[in-house]
Design a protein around this motif. Structure first.
Motif, PDB file in Angstrom:
ATOM      1  N   ARG A  76      14.610  17.895   2.041  1.00  0.00           N
ATOM      2  CA  ARG A  76      13.153  16.479   1.961  1.00  0.00           C
ATOM      3  C   ARG A  76      13.046  15.508   3.316  1.00  0.00           C
ATOM      4  NH1 ARG A  76      14.575  10.881   0.905  1.00  0.00           N
ATOM      5  NH2 ARG A  76      16.237  11.233  -0.756  1.00  0.00           N
ATOM      6  N   PHE A  77      11.710  14.883   3.223  1.00  0.00           N
ATOM      7  CA  PHE A  77      11.794  14.032   4.827  1.00  0.00           C
ATOM      8  C   PHE A  77      12.185  12.663   3.508  1.00  0.00           C
ATOM      9  CE2 PHE A  77       9.243  10.817   5.908  1.00  0.00           C
ATOM     10  CZ  PHE A  77       9.355  10.639   7.494  1.00  0.00           C
ATOM     11  N   ARG A  78      13.295  12.450   5.023  1.00  0.00           N
ATOM     12  CA  ARG A  78      13.677  11.104   4.321  1.00  0.00           C
ATOM     13  C   ARG A  78      12.632   9.889   4.562  1.00  0.00           C
ATOM     14  NH1 ARG A  78      16.589   7.490   7.551  1.00  0.00           N
ATOM     15  NH2 ARG A  78      17.931   7.265   5.123  1.00  0.00           N
ATOM     16  N   ALA A  79      11.349   9.615   3.697  1.00  0.00           N
ATOM     17  CA  ALA A  79      10.271   8.730   3.063  1.00  0.00           C
ATOM     18  C   ALA A  79      10.798   7.174   2.694  1.00  0.00           C
ATOM     19  CB  ALA A  79       9.883   8.955   1.901  1.00  0.00           C
ATOM     20  N   GLU A  80      12.004   6.920   2.013  1.00  0.00           N
ATOM     21  CA  GLU A  80      12.864   5.848   2.366  1.00  0.00           C
ATOM     22  C   GLU A  80      13.452   5.264   3.807  1.00  0.00           C
ATOM     23  OE1 GLU A  80      16.358   8.568   0.988  1.00  0.00           O
ATOM     24  OE2 GLU A  80      13.887   8.350   2.037  1.00  0.00           O
ATOM     25  N   ALA A  81      13.058   5.972   4.980  1.00  0.00           N
ATOM     26  CA  ALA A  81      13.274   5.868   6.365  1.00  0.00           C
ATOM     27  C   ALA A  81      12.262   4.404   6.637  1.00  0.00           C
ATOM     28  CB  ALA A  81      13.179   7.127   7.183  1.00  0.00           C
ATOM     29  N   GLY A  82      10.999   4.621   6.351  1.00  0.00           N
ATOM     30  CA  GLY A  82      10.686   3.941   6.931  1.00  0.00           C
ATOM     31  C   GLY A  82       9.086   3.385   5.589  1.00  0.00           C
ATOM     32  N   TYR A  83       8.735   2.452   6.305  1.00  0.00           N
ATOM     33  CA  TYR A  83       7.219   1.811   5.756  1.00  0.00           C
ATOM     34  C   TYR A  83       6.158   1.088   5.942  1.00  0.00           C
ATOM     35  CZ  TYR A  83      11.519   1.167   3.285  1.00  0.00           C
ATOM     36  OH  TYR A  83      12.652   1.751   1.830  1.00  0.00           O
ATOM     37  N   VAL A  84       4.658   1.166   6.034  1.00  0.00           N
ATOM     38  CA  VAL A  84       3.898   0.852   6.094  1.00  0.00           C
ATOM     39  C   VAL A  84       3.125  -0.156   5.070  1.00  0.00           C
ATOM     40  CG1 VAL A  84       3.082   3.187   7.019  1.00  0.00           C
ATOM     41  CG2 VAL A  84       2.183   2.523   4.510  1.00  0.00           C
ATOM     42  N   VAL A  85       1.844  -0.533   6.016  1.00  0.00           N
ATOM     43  CA  VAL A  85       1.546  -2.351   4.630  1.00  0.00           C
ATOM     44  C   VAL A  85       0.091  -2.057   5.171  1.00  0.00           C
ATOM     45  CG1 VAL A  85       1.156  -4.508   4.546  1.00  0.00           C
ATOM     46  CG2 VAL A  85       3.759  -3.385   5.298  1.00  0.00           C
ATOM     47  N   GLY A  86      -0.499  -1.969   3.826  1.00  0.00           N
ATOM     48  CA  GLY A  86      -1.748  -1.275   4.266  1.00  0.00           C
ATOM     49  C   GLY A  86      -2.347  -3.224   3.699  1.00  0.00           C
ATOM     50  N   LEU A  87      -3.208  -3.595   4.418  1.00  0.00           N
ATOM     51  CA  LEU A  87      -4.377  -4.783   4.195  1.00  0.00           C
ATOM     52  C   LEU A  87      -5.831  -4.862   4.148  1.00  0.00           C
ATOM     53  CD1 LEU A  87      -2.806  -7.050   7.739  1.00  0.00           C
ATOM     54  CD2 LEU A  87      -2.422  -6.686   4.939  1.00  0.00           C
ATOM     55  N   ASP A  88      -5.847  -5.656   2.725  1.00  0.00           N
ATOM     56  CA  ASP A  88      -7.510  -5.772   2.176  1.00  0.00           C
ATOM     57  C   ASP A  88      -7.581  -7.359   2.933  1.00  0.00           C
ATOM     58  OD1 ASP A  88      -9.839  -5.776   1.679  1.00  0.00           O
ATOM     59  OD2 ASP A  88      -9.358  -5.933  -0.127  1.00  0.00           O
ATOM     60  N   ILE A  89      -7.862  -7.132   4.414  1.00  0.00           N
ATOM     61  CA  ILE A  89      -8.416  -8.785   5.315  1.00  0.00           C
ATOM     62  C   ILE A  89     -10.076  -8.584   4.192  1.00  0.00           C
ATOM     63  CG2 ILE A  89      -8.444  -9.800   6.669  1.00  0.00           C
ATOM     64  CD1 ILE A  89      -7.225  -7.677   8.165  1.00  0.00           C
ATOM     65  N   GLY A  90     -10.395  -9.311   3.402  1.00  0.00           N
ATOM     66  CA  GLY A  90     -11.205 -10.052   3.643  1.00  0.00           C
ATOM     67  C   GLY A  90     -12.604 -11.247   3.351  1.00  0.00           C
TER      68      GLY A  90
END
Length: 385
Positions: A76-90
């Motif tokens: 499996r791919f190491r999904a825990e190796a990195g992370y992303v942040v999604g922003l809602d700038i209102g």
């Protein structure tokens, strides 16, 4: 299938990307499945797998032992190796979610702002939200590889806000340039809310609609289109933007809800209070909800007439009031449309834009990871993209 000839180092890179793409899209796969998906020979796959495990891009899962013989290995791919942040700038808040590389949400946070907050201060709040998301999830900031941002207004293909009526000094903001220490992307908030509706996990009995009009209802209102399973931004990123059409009048429709709530209630809470009163049977509140739904239906019906979708999705913060809002919205659509699509409410609520922004960031990461012409995959550490 990857060719056998050519430069050995280039061939190795191509094989690495082919194996990584197979595992990335397929989840946990056995070696035989990776061979089938990648188009490579088993020997080449075995060599690449050993290398990618050593460099920590892949993990060899412990095989289940069933019967005789050597158990099949899976990866499996190491999904825990990195992370992303999604922003809602209102105009009124900056909301963020943090996900792993498979899109699993691990943390979220929100900070309140005002429409007249200067640009630099709004961007500083966005930085604080990125850091707060990482802290909540227990993730070192250096392992946040990418940031996706959704924001009100028209956003061009470079991630620059071209027009934003809700925030006075927001036009001209290049969001990816601000988040320059990360891989960063940006788009319009309603577009990203629709993207989240397409991408996020759903019950097994519900499939992602291939053709959809997404009605983004909250403090700000917007529309987005999905056709043939793809988000349609339009030539300039303004597809389905009806904010300049005076006949739509959906911004003013909020006043119907606000008018039936006591003056002392904070503006940010008025719509929710109106929906709650309608839920409790208050006649004035129910009439206000009907008027609001009628205004929303005018814009939705315009999009429906053009696209002829299978589904209209009510999304955004107000989707949490679907129990009182869907019925009058559907009734008005039946009056306006020769054929009314299925009308359903999103389950993503106020997180829809941030989740869509995370999906956009993951798309950019996947493109970076899986492009065959990029250099060799280095050992996986912080910011290894």
């Amino acid at each position: 299938m990857v060719a056998d000839g050519g430069d050995p180092s280039r061939l190795r890179r191509l094989n690495e990307r082919a194996v990584l793409a197979a595992v990335r899209s397929g989840g946990t796969l056995r070696v035989a499945q990776i061979v089938d998906e990648s188009g490579l020979g088993r020997t080449a796959v075995e060599e690449v797998l050993a290398s990618l495990v050593e460099r920590r891009w892949l993990v060899e899962e412990s095989p289940a032992i069933r019967g005789r013989g050597r158990p099949a290995r899976s990866y499996r791919f190491r999904a825990e190796a990195g992370y992303v942040v999604g922003l809602d700038i209102g105009a009124y808040s900056v909301r963020g979610v943090l996900t792993d590389l498979d899109g699993r949400m691990l943390g979220s946070t929100r900070q309140t702002v005002t429409p007249d907050l200067p640009r630099a201060e709004r961007l500083a709040v966005a930085d604080e939200v990125v850091a707060a998301c990482a802290q909540e999830a227990g993730v070192p900031p250096t392992r946040v590889w990418a940031v996706g941002a959704g924001t009100t207004g028209i956003v061009d293909t470079t991630g620059t806000v071209v027009q934003a009526n809700a925030i006075p000094d927001w036009a001209g903001t290049n969001l990816p340039a601000h988040f320059k220490t990360h891989l960063a992307v940006a788009d319009n908030d309603s577009q990203l809310a629709a993207l989240a509706e397409q991408r996020r996990p759903r019950p097994p009995t519900a499939s992602a609609p291939a053709d959809m009009v997404f009605l983004h209802a909250g403090r700000r209102t917007g529309l987005a289109l999905v056709m043939d399973g793809k988000l349609r931004r339009g030539a300039f990123g303004a597809a389905a933007d009806m904010s300049a059409l005076t006949g739509v009048a959906w911004e003013a429709a909020l006043e119907y809800l606000h008018a039936v709530v006591p003056a002392g209630v904070p503006t940010v809470d008025k719509a929710e209070r109106a929906f709650a009163a309608a839920r409790d049977g208050d006649r004035a509140a129910r009439a206000a909800v009907r008027k609001y739904a009628q205004a929303m239906a005018v814009a939705a019906a315009t999009a429906i007439a053009i696209v002829d979708p299978r589904v209209l999705v009510l999304g955004g913060a107000f989707s949490q009031a679907a129990d009182v809002l869907l019925e009058p919205l559907s009734t008005e659509l039946e009056r306006l449309c020769p054929r009314v699509p299925e009308v359903r409410a999103s389950a993503l609520g106020a997180l829809c834009v941030a989740l869509g922004a995370a999906s956009l960031a993951l798309d950019a990461l996947n493109d970076r990871l899986l492009t065959p012409t990029r250099g060799p995959l280095r050992p996986l550490v912080a910011r290894s993209i």
